[in-house]
Scaffold this motif. Structure first.
Motif, short mmCIF file in Angstrom:
data_model
loop_
_atom_site.label_atom_id
_atom_site.label_comp_id
_atom_site.label_asym_id
_atom_site.label_seq_id
_atom_site.Cartn_x
_atom_site.Cartn_y
_atom_site.Cartn_z
N ALA A 224 3.48 -3.21 -3.52
CA ALA A 224 3.53 -2.35 -4.70
C ALA A 224 2.12 -1.96 -5.15
N GLN A 225 1.18 -2.91 -5.12
CA GLN A 225 -0.19 -2.64 -5.54
C GLN A 225 -0.87 -1.63 -4.62
N ALA A 226 -0.57 -1.72 -3.33
CA ALA A 226 -1.15 -0.78 -2.37
C ALA A 226 -0.65 0.64 -2.63
N ALA A 229 -2.23 2.00 -5.88
CA ALA A 229 -3.63 2.43 -5.70
C ALA A 229 -3.69 3.84 -5.10
N LYS A 230 -2.78 4.12 -4.16
CA LYS A 230 -2.78 5.44 -3.52
C LYS A 230 -2.35 6.54 -4.49
N SER A 236 -0.42 13.69 -7.57
CA SER A 236 0.48 14.72 -7.05
C SER A 236 1.34 14.22 -5.89
N THR A 237 0.98 13.06 -5.33
CA THR A 237 1.75 12.49 -4.21
C THR A 237 2.82 11.51 -4.67
N PHE A 238 2.97 11.33 -5.99
CA PHE A 238 3.89 10.32 -6.52
C PHE A 238 5.32 10.54 -6.03
N ILE A 294 6.20 0.95 -10.37
CA ILE A 294 5.05 1.79 -10.69
C ILE A 294 5.63 2.97 -11.45
N ILE A 295 5.16 3.19 -12.66
CA ILE A 295 5.75 4.21 -13.53
C ILE A 295 4.80 5.39 -13.71
#
Length: 377
Positions: A224-226, A229-230, A236-238, A294-295
């Motif tokens: 999840a952390q990786a 970070a991205k 815009s990639t969410f 991740i919100i």
């Protein structure tokens, strides 16, 4: 305003069951005019309702004990609904109510378009345990029911009636403060992980169980952390990341979008974080009973009251639905009064089932009896 978004079929789904063909070895249990209801039809209908029943949440297996008070209540309900179905099917056949291919295609497109595409809608159905074939059967039944009601009486609600409802029910149009958010979920519930580990190795020690659970939780956290970070570097990639990684399949196909929600509608940790964020920001990884999230908050609205013009369309649809429900209920009552109903097997006679319910109630704990009373209301 969601409370007003009702369809006639949704309100009357209790009356509709999928038909079941009669096998040679199948026995008739009830005869409604010229229609014979078979034991297999009853069993199928009972199984359908019992499998999705609130009683399972209370730890009551109504499929196992057919003399349990809750099982008897369900039997009574299913018998009543099958009789209504037989009456409606007979009346619709008499009035030549049919659903064309074009009717089905138009209604299907209207629904799937709201979800972006047929593929996305199919995925949502799948995540809720419903096949596309079953959806189409239910949709056909809904269209048929609407046509039947319209054949009895056309309903039209004017602006003045809608305005009167709005003025008398202002509280229904009050909107609390809300946020719109998307999320990426990496499912990580410690108890579920432990249960799976125990299932795979029944002899696992408590110490090893705790260690392995912690290791899996840490592994999921790192994943999840990786991802966080991205997407933090490239917001815009969410949506793309949600589609590829989120284990909440229902929202993943929409790029993680959960729509608008008010405070308290999500689990506390999720809600608190979302309402503390500004639009177009991404949270750190947070933990809820569902796992690591991740919100991304995409919009906010302040509390307020929807105007009549904003609400009019939904109000008219709601009031028309309620009128149609009354029309159908009255028609059903008329059909029942004029019907010739014979109980070929007395085990399915409502009078006998009701007597069994009264007997079972004498031996039912008071807390369950209170529940029974509420259900009967």
């Amino acid at each position: 305003m969601n409370k007003l978004k009702l369809s006639v079929f949704a309100l009357l789904a209790m009356f509709v069951f999928t038909g079941c063909s009669m096998h040679k070895s199948d026995s008739g249990i009830i005869k409604v005019n010229n229609t014979v209801i078979t034991k297999s039809e009853f069993d199928k209908a009972y199984e359908t309702v019992a499998s999705n029943n609130m009683f399972s949440q209370m730890g009551i297996d109504i499929k196992e004990d057919k003399d349990d008070i809750f099982s008897l209540m369900l039997q009574d309900k299913v018998v009543a609904e099958l009789i209504v179905k037989a009456l409606l099917d007979e009346e619709m056949k008499k009035n030549k109510i049919t659903v064309t291919k074009e009717d089905l295609e138009t209604a299907e497109k209207e629904i799937t378009d709201k979800f972006g595409s047929k593929e996305q809608f199919t995925q949502i159905l799948k995540s809720n345990g419903v096949t596309y074939e079953q959806f189409k059967k239910d949709l056909e039944a809904e269209i048929k029911m609407k046509k039947f009601v319209d054949s009895i009486a056309m309903v039209s609600i004017g602006d003045s009636e809608a305005k009167k409802y709005y003025d008398e029910n202002k509280d229904k149009f009050e909107n609390p403060k809300r946020v719109r958010a998307s999320h990426i979920l990496i499912a990580s519930n410690p108890e579920q992980i432990k249960a799976k580990l125990k299932e795979e190795n029944k002899d696992i020690s408590d110490e090893e169980l705790a260690q392995k659970t912690e290791a899996i939780m840490n592994e999921n956290l790192k994943k999840a952390q990786a991802i966080q970070a991205k997407v933090k570097k490239a917001p815009s990639t969410f949506a793309k990341a949600a589609k590829e990684n989120s284990q909440d399949t229902a929202s993943a196909i929409r790029g993680g979008d959960l729509g608008f929600f008010a405070e308290g509608e999500m689990v506390e940790a999720f809600s608190n974080k979302a309402f503390s964020m500004a639009p177009n920001t991404i949270s750190e990884v947070i933990l809820t009973p569902y796992g690591y999230h991740i919100i991304m908050v995409t919009d906010r609205t302040e509390a307020g009251t929807k105007s009549f013009e904003e609400s009019k369309k939904d109000i008219i649809a709601y009031l028309e639905s309620m009128d149609k429900v009354d029309i159908l209920k009255n028609k059903i009552e008329e059909l029942r009064k004029n019907a010739n109903i014979q109980y070929l097997d007395e085990n399915y006679n409502p009078d006998n089932i009701q007597n069994k319910i009264k007997e079972a109630a004498k031996n039912t704990p008071e807390t369950e009896n209170e529940f029974v009373k509420q259900e009967e209301k």
